[in-house]
Write a protein that holds these residues in place. Structure first.
Motif, PDB file in Angstrom:
ATOM      1  N   ARG A   1       6.613   3.980  15.935  1.00 38.29           N
ATOM      2  CA  ARG A   1       5.435   4.819  15.657  1.00 38.29           C
ATOM      3  C   ARG A   1       5.287   5.887  16.723  1.00 38.29           C
ATOM      4  NH1 ARG A   1       2.016   1.846  11.677  1.00 38.29           N
ATOM      5  NH2 ARG A   1       0.192   3.084  12.194  1.00 38.29           N
TER       6      ARG A   1
ATOM      7  N   PHE B   1      -5.286   3.015   5.666  1.00 45.30           N
ATOM      8  CA  PHE B   1      -4.156   3.941   5.528  1.00 45.30           C
ATOM      9  C   PHE B   1      -4.441   5.095   4.558  1.00 45.30           C
ATOM     10  CE2 PHE B   1       0.448   4.072   3.817  1.00 45.30           C
ATOM     11  CZ  PHE B   1       0.930   4.773   4.900  1.00 45.30           C
TER      12      PHE B   1
ATOM     13  N   ASN C   1       0.799  -1.232   0.000  1.00 48.70           N
ATOM     14  CA  ASN C   1       0.000   0.000   0.000  1.00 48.70           C
ATOM     15  C   ASN C   1       0.836   1.290   0.000  1.00 48.70           C
ATOM     16  OD1 ASN C   1       0.893  -0.009   2.620  1.00 48.70           O
ATOM     17  ND2 ASN C   1      -1.111   0.225   3.567  1.00 48.70           N
ATOM     18  N   HIS C   2       2.167   1.157  -0.141  1.00 51.31           N
ATOM     19  CA  HIS C   2       2.985   2.391  -0.157  1.00 51.31           C
ATOM     20  C   HIS C   2       3.239   2.896  -1.572  1.00 51.31           C
ATOM     21  CE1 HIS C   2       3.746   2.840   4.055  1.00 51.31           C
ATOM     22  NE2 HIS C   2       4.083   1.579   4.167  1.00 51.31           N
TER      23      HIS C   2
ATOM     24  N   GLU D   1      -5.004  -2.510   2.793  1.00 54.93           N
ATOM     25  CA  GLU D   1      -4.119  -3.541   3.333  1.00 54.93           C
ATOM     26  C   GLU D   1      -4.872  -4.741   3.930  1.00 54.93           C
ATOM     27  OE1 GLU D   1      -1.491  -1.828   6.184  1.00 54.93           O
ATOM     28  OE2 GLU D   1       0.132  -3.194   5.674  1.00 54.93           O
TER      29      GLU D   1
HETATM   30  C1  GCU Z   1       2.817   1.873   8.016  1.00 47.95           C
HETATM   31  C2  GCU Z   1       2.907   0.522   7.379  1.00 47.95           C
HETATM   32  C3  GCU Z   1       1.715   0.245   6.474  1.00 47.95           C
HETATM   33  C4  GCU Z   1       0.439   0.484   7.232  1.00 47.95           C
HETATM   34  C5  GCU Z   1       0.421   1.870   7.809  1.00 47.95           C
HETATM   35  C6  GCU Z   1      -0.853   2.208   8.562  1.00 47.95           C
HETATM   36  O1  GCU Z   1       2.982   2.862   7.078  1.00 47.95           O
HETATM   37  O2  GCU Z   1       4.066   0.443   6.610  1.00 47.95           O
HETATM   38  O3  GCU Z   1       1.793  -1.072   6.019  1.00 47.95           O
HETATM   39  O4  GCU Z   1      -0.642   0.323   6.383  1.00 47.95           O
HETATM   40  O5  GCU Z   1       1.531   2.043   8.640  1.00 47.95           O
HETATM   41  O6  GCU Z   1      -0.770   2.895   9.550  1.00 47.95           O
HETATM   42  O7  GCU Z   1      -1.921   1.778   8.151  1.00 47.95           O
END
Ligand code: GCU
Length: 359
Positions: free
Chosen positions: A176, A219, A61-62, A100
């Motif tokens: 995080r 996300f 998803n990036h 995701e």
């Molecule tokens: C991060 C992570 C993603 C996730 C995202 C989120 O960026 O790499 O895979 O989807 O956090 O907070 O949803």
């Protein structure tokens, strides 16, 4: 048995054999679904073929320029190179194959072959993974990697078979932090704030334990939710705070580092095991090699993040009472920790000696 009986028995056996073979081949042929062009796809979990090439689809998803996406590209390159082009992994970045959580389900059932995901999205299916992402568990990134690269990490990768997938390798996703439209410098600031969380019951519990109001959301929707004031803030690593443009709408970042959530490339187990053993090993090894690359790319990106955030005029808040945050999440250790105490103790033992002496 007289001759006539023998002949009848032989004829019956032959007929049964012919009928069975007919159904066997008919089923095999019917399993193939013609798709446009020269593509052919098996209905049951076997890979898609294009002419003689095996095509595997990987969901992520990036954005394409994000370090993790670049590592997925590297993984695909290695597989293509090491199989002389017989296996091609098509990377679908930017959530092109769905958000995701949906892609996790798809990989479990074989609609998508592979996905790169945050393990937070897997805990609703395999709760043991919570042990790898308890809040304030790791002293730093090195501690997390010591765990992931040990037998503990390996056993979690193989243990994913209960979801119908194999974990191929770990990726880093840093620590995080909270960010919001107003400063967060202590626990009181967080109370009652609407904070976006990943779609995971465990993350909901974590944010609730800290006194904020969790809002589960995929996300891709976070930027709009921040912009429209649907949430007061969110939590993520530095790199995602920037890549999602969340930093343009939530100008206060609190470096509380409440959690490190490892990431993983998962592959549908049947699809993997339907390949030749040598090809399975190429895929496993290429994923492991891409993990090293991801770590390098990740570290490079993290180095630039602070400058980007500061140049945008955002405020990086220091947390005055981190101990109070740690105290507030202890009930989670009682709720979830009990089942995984042995692993948690082993993880604790893998802290640096200096840290172990302090605790
Ligand atoms: C991060 C992570 C993603 C996730 C995202 C989120 O960026 O790499 O895979 O989807 O956090 O907070 O949803």
């Amino acid at each position: 048995m007289n001759n006539i009986t023998k002949k009848i028995t032989l004829a019956a056996v032959t007929l049964t054999l012919v009928v069975n073979l007919f159904f066997l081949f008919r089923t095999k042929a019917d399993d193939k679904v013609e798709t446009p062009g020269s593509m052919q796809m098996d209905v049951i979990n076997t890979p898609m073929m294009r002419d003689d090439q095996i095509i595997l689809r990987l969901a992520n998803n990036h954005r394409p320029d994000y370090p993790t996406s670049r590592a997925c590209d590297y993984f695909a390159e290695l597989v293509e190179e090491r199989t002389d082009g017989r296996i091609k992994i098509l990377n679908y970045h930017s959530a092109q194959l769905g958000d995701e959580k949906a892609t996790v389900g798809q990989v479990m059932y074989g609609g998508i072959d592979l996905a790169r995901v945050s393990t937070a999205l897997l805990t609703d299916f395999d709760s043991e993974l919570i042990a790898l992402q308890m809040p304030y568990l790791y002293e730093d990134t090195d501690h997390m990697w010591r765990v992931l690269n040990s037998e503990i990490g390996d056993s979690f990768l193989t243990g994913m078979d209960k979801m119908g997938v194999e974990g191929l390798c770990w990726y880093d996703a840093g620590a995080r932090n909270f960010y919001a439209s107003s400063p967060i410098t202590c626990l009181e600031d967080l109370q009652g704030m609407k904070i976006r969380v990943q779609e995971s019951a465990f993350m909901v519990d974590l944010i609730s334990a800290l006194g904020a109001v969790p809002v589960e959301m995929s996300f891709a929707k976070v930027e709009m939710a921040l912009k429209q004031g649907e949430v007061d803030g969110a939590e993520n690593n530095f790199s995602s705070y920037i890549s999602t443009r969340n930093y343009l709408h939530a100008k206060y970042l609190a470096l509380d580092e409440h959690i490190r959530i490892p990431e993983v490339i998962i592959m549908n187990k049947e699809v993997l095991e339907n390949l030749d053993e040598a090809d399975q090993e190429i895929i496993r090894q290429a994923a492991k090699d891409s993990s090293k690359k991801q770590k390098e790319l990740w570290d490079e990106c993290e180095e630039q993040n602070r400058n980007i955030v500061e140049a945008a005029g955002n405020e990086i808040c220091q947390i005055s009472d981190k101990e109070a945050f740690i105290e507030r999440v202890q009930p989670l250790y009682q709720k979830y920790g009990g089942d995984y105490q042995e692993i948690l103790d082993q993880i604790e033992q893998m802290k640096s000696d200096e840290m172990k002496n302090q605790s």
